[in-house]
Design an enzyme around this catalytic site. Sequence first.
Site, mmCIF file in Angstrom:
data_model
loop_
_atom_site.group_PDB
_atom_site.id
_atom_site.type_symbol
_atom_site.label_atom_id
_atom_site.label_comp_id
_atom_site.label_asym_id
_atom_site.label_seq_id
_atom_site.Cartn_x
_atom_site.Cartn_y
_atom_site.Cartn_z
ATOM 1 N N VAL A 1 0.858 -1.165 0.000
ATOM 2 C CA VAL A 1 0.000 0.000 0.000
ATOM 3 C C VAL A 1 0.905 1.229 0.000
ATOM 4 C CG1 VAL A 1 -1.901 1.090 1.216
ATOM 5 C CG2 VAL A 1 -1.380 -1.311 1.633
ATOM 6 N N ASP B 1 2.929 2.294 -2.123
ATOM 7 C CA ASP B 1 4.140 2.269 -2.947
ATOM 8 C C ASP B 1 3.892 2.918 -4.301
ATOM 9 O OD1 ASP B 1 5.705 1.173 -1.055
ATOM 10 O OD2 ASP B 1 5.781 -0.838 -1.912
ATOM 11 N N LYS C 1 9.279 6.466 -6.733
ATOM 12 C CA LYS C 1 9.517 7.635 -5.881
ATOM 13 C C LYS C 1 11.003 8.017 -5.859
ATOM 14 C CE LYS C 1 5.455 6.476 -3.184
ATOM 15 N NZ LYS C 1 4.703 6.608 -1.958
ATOM 16 N N GLY D 1 12.748 -49.601 -22.687
ATOM 17 C CA GLY D 1 11.614 -50.439 -23.080
ATOM 18 C C GLY D 1 10.963 -51.015 -21.839
ATOM 19 N N GLY E 1 10.733 -56.809 -19.290
ATOM 20 C CA GLY E 1 10.502 -58.049 -20.025
ATOM 21 C C GLY E 1 10.599 -57.887 -21.525
ATOM 22 N N SER E 2 10.992 -56.702 -21.986
ATOM 23 C CA SER E 2 11.053 -56.472 -23.431
ATOM 24 C C SER E 2 12.298 -57.128 -24.040
ATOM 25 C CB SER E 2 11.063 -54.970 -23.728
ATOM 26 O OG SER E 2 12.161 -54.353 -23.101
ATOM 27 N N LYS F 1 15.588 -56.105 -23.024
ATOM 28 C CA LYS F 1 16.711 -55.162 -22.968
ATOM 29 C C LYS F 1 17.974 -55.806 -22.413
ATOM 30 C CE LYS F 1 14.786 -52.303 -20.110
ATOM 31 N NZ LYS F 1 13.544 -53.060 -19.884
ATOM 32 N N SER G 1 13.364 -46.792 -17.921
ATOM 33 C CA SER G 1 13.275 -45.327 -18.104
ATOM 34 C C SER G 1 12.028 -44.917 -18.887
ATOM 35 C CB SER G 1 14.540 -44.785 -18.774
ATOM 36 O OG SER G 1 14.930 -45.551 -19.893
#
Lengths: 628, 301
Positions: free
Chosen positions: A14, A16, A145, A463, A466-467, A469, A537
Site C-alpha cells: 500500500v 508504494d 519515488k 523399453g 521383459g522387453s 533389454k 526409463s
Amino acid sequence: MRRNLLRLATAGSVDDGKSTLIGRLLFDSKSLFSDQLDAIERASLARGNGGPDLSLVTDGLRAEREQGITIDVAYRYFTTPRRKFVIADTPGHVQYTRNMVTGASTADLALILVDARKGVSEQTRRHAFLSSLLGVGHLVLCVNKMDLVDWSERRFEEIREEFADFATKLDVGDLSFLPLSALHGDNVVEMSTHTPWYAGPPLLRHLEEVHIASDRNLIDARLPVQYVIRPHGENQRSYAGTIAGGIFKPGDEVVALPSGRTSHVTEIWGPGGSKIEEAFAGMAVSLTLDDEIDIGRGDMLARPGNQPHQDRDLDAMICWFSDTSVLRAGNDYSIRTATQNSKVKVTELDYRLDVNTLHRQTEADQLALNDIGRVTLHTRQPIMFDPYRDNRATGSFILVDDTTNQTVAAGMITARTPGIAEATSDRGHRATGRRPRANVVWHNSAVERTQRLSEGMTIWLTGLSGSGKSSIAVELERQLIEAGRPAYLLDGDNLRHGLNNNLGFTDEDRRENIRRVAEVASLFADAGTIAIVSLISPFREQRRDARKLHDDKRLQFHEVFVDTPLEECELRDPKGLYKRARSGELPEFTGISSPYERPEYAELTITPEQGTPTDIAQLIRRELGISS
Amino acid sequence: MRAGYELSHLDALEAESVHIIREVAATFERPVLLFSGGKDSAVMLELARRAFWPAPLPFPLLHIDTGRNFDEVLDFRDRTVERLDAQLLVGRVQDDIDAGRVTEKAGESRNRLQTATLLRSIRENRFDAVFGGARRDEEKARAKERVFSFRDEYGAWDPRAQRPEVWSLYNGQHSKGEHIRVFPLSNWTELDIWEYIERAEVALPPLYYAHRRQVLERDGMLLADNKFVPRKPEEPLFEATVRFRTLGDADCTGCVESTAATPAEVIAETAVTRLTERGATRADDRISESGMEDRKREGYF
C-alpha cells in the site's frame, strides 16, 4: 493491425504507488478518455486534492473510493501500436496472497513496486516469491519515488543488489530493474532527464519489447477435451477444446486418455470453420479423428510417445482462499482441472510455507486464508496432468467446497518431483532434477578426450520390463569386448544394489535413479568406454535429460527403443513382476498402472521379429557404426 | 521455434471467448444468451456461433425488450435470429408495467426497470447461466466483474463476495434458484470489438454507421428524433450526419456527429476519440458515480 497480448500483474505495498503507476501508464499512453479524466478531477477536488489524483483511475467501487483502498483485483486495458495490455491490478492490502495469486495466475509479467526510500520490504519479497511460485516468467522491479531520494544512483544500486540477491533463491527467468517516478511520469512512458545513469528503456517500451512467446509450452501436445460437437444429421463428431500445450497437425497420431485408444487427426478447425494446418498452445479449436472412438469432456488427447501423467495421488502447492473455513488433512472437496472434475481427499498437509521467510512449517495442521502449503491429495478418478512448471494449463487446479460452492483454493501440481516446492530453497534444475552445488567446481582433466585409448559413448536401451533389454545388453557387451572395444554394462537392477540402494520406487526416486545412471554412463563414455545402459526409463523427459547431459559434455548418446508389445512382455514375465502388478501388489508398475512414453526420436527401434539377442546386438553395432 | 507460434491479440481474445462459451455449454443445464441487437451482443453471438460450428447454437437467445427500441435494431434482431435459425425469447418490460410489478415514473428511462423483467425471464425459464456482452473497459464497476459472476436467488451481485478466478478455471457451481452471469467479452475493449467486426464481417444495425437524420440537442448530447423523445419547444430539430456508438433505448441513447460509414472508418475514429462510449452517449450513466454499481447490485447485467 497485428498486435499480441501481454498480461501483467502489479504488486507492491500500500502506498508504494501502484495505482498511480497504472494511472500514469494509461494517462501517458493516451488511454484515458476525457470524461474519465473529468470524473477523476471532480473526485480529486471533492477530496481536497490539488491536481488530478491518477490513483483514482483504478478504484472503481463505492467502498474503495470512500475508504481510499482497493478491495479486489480489477482489470485494466490499454493498447499501443505494438501490443494490447491486460493489467491485473492486485491490491496490496490484507488479502494480499489470494489476490496476488489470482492476478499472477494468468500473467506473463509482474511489476513489483518498491518505494525508493523504504527499499526491499517483506511485501516485495512475498510478491516476488508468489510470482515465481505461479510461474510468471518475467519480473520488473520498479523502484518508485526516485524523486524523493534525489534520483540517487547509489540508492537504486543498493536496492537492485539487495533484491537480486534475494531473487537467486527464486525461479525467475528474467529480471529487470527500473528507476522511476510514477507521480511525475519519469521513465514510465518517456525517458527521464533525471536519471542519465540509467541506460535501459522506460517502462512502457520494456513492456512492449519483452519477449513472451517462448514462455508457452510448444513441446508437449495436449488437448483437454472440453465439448463434443455433433452436427445434426451428420455422423462426424469433432472434439473441441483449447490447446493446452504443444502443436497438433492433421495426420498426427494421437492417443485419447484415459482410454489409451489411438487414432489420427483428420482435420483441425478454428472457430467458425476456418481450416487449420497447425494448431498450437492457446488456440480454441475442434478436431476430427479418423476412427470413431468414444471421447468425451474430461478426456485428453496427447501424442502416444508423449503422454501426461495419470494418477490418483497428487502432490501440490496450494493457496487457501477461504476466510470461512480451513484446510485440514482428511477434508473432502471437488477438484477441477482443465476439463476434469472429481472428488478429492486431502491425505496429508506436508507443510505450511511462511511466505516471508520461505521456511517450511512442518508442524502446521491447517491452512487458513492466504496460507500457502504443500499437500498430498487422493482423487476419486485418475487425473491427467503435467507438473505445473512444465505446463500451467494442465498443471493447475481449483478446489471447490461442495457445501458452499465456493472456490476455496488454487493449486499447482508438483507431481512428486523436485519442482516448485523445492524452488523455494533448492531450486530444481530442469535438466538434471538437482541444482549444481555452487561451491563445487569442475576440475578439468589433463588429458584430452582424443588422447584416450578409444572413443566412448552411451547406448541407452529403453523399453518395458521383459522387453528383452537385458539379454540384448549382455550380448552387446560380449560382442564389443570380443571385438576389442572397451564396454561396460550398467544394468538398472544391478545398480540398485549398490550406487542406488537408498532409492525406492516413487516417481522422485525413479527420477533420481535415472539421473545417477546417466551421470555414471557419461563418466564411462568420457573415459573412452562404451556404456551400455539397460533401464526401463519410462518417461521421455528423463531420457531427454540423459541425452542433454551427454550433449552438454559433447558425448555420443544413442537411444535404442526395444519395442516389444506389452502383451508379449507380460507373457514372458521373466521376473514374475507383471503377475504381481496385475494383482495390485506393485502400484505404479510401468505398462500396467504407470505409463510408458514411447520415444519420439530414438536412434534405433528394435522389434522382436528382428531375431535373437545375438542378431540384434549385431544390428545395433552395425547401425551405430561400431561393428569393429 | 519459429516466431509464428504467436496469436494476435484478436485471435487470443477470440480463443478465450470461445473457450468460455464452450465451457458454459458443457457444464450448465440451461444457458441463455442475452441478445439486444447491439454491437457487443452481435459480436458475442458471432463468437457463440463459431464456437459450435458446424452445429447450431445449443442455447436460445433472450431479448429484454423495453418497448423503446429503435425499429432498425428490432429489425436487425429478427433478421439475425432467422439467419442463424436460432430460438429467440423476448421478455417485455411492458408486461411487468401492465401487471403492476414495476412502476414507471414519468420522464425516467426504462433502464432500471429492465432488471425486474430480466430476473423474471431467468426465473420463469429456469436459466442457470446467462451470457452478457458486458466488457470490463466499459465502466469502473465492471472492471471488477468476474467472467463467471455468481448471482444469488435475487439475482444480486456482491462485489465483496466474488469467487477468485484463477487461470481459465471457472467455477459455475451453484444451488437451485441461483445463477451465473457469464461475460465472454470481459477482456475486450471498444476498439477490439470494432477490429473484430471488421475482420469477421459481423453484421450490425445500420445505426452504427454514419447516416443523415433529424436530431435535437439535449444536455450536450444529440438525440435522434423519434416517438419516445417528447420534444420541448426550446429544442429545435435539425439534420446532421451521425452514428451511434452504443444502442440502448431510443429515449436515452445519444448519437455522435460522424462520417464513419464503414468498420475501418469507425476504427480510425475510435482510435482517436477522447470520450468513452458511455460518457458520450448514455444519459443514464451520468446520473451518479456509482450508477452502474448500484444497478448491478440489484441484478442488472
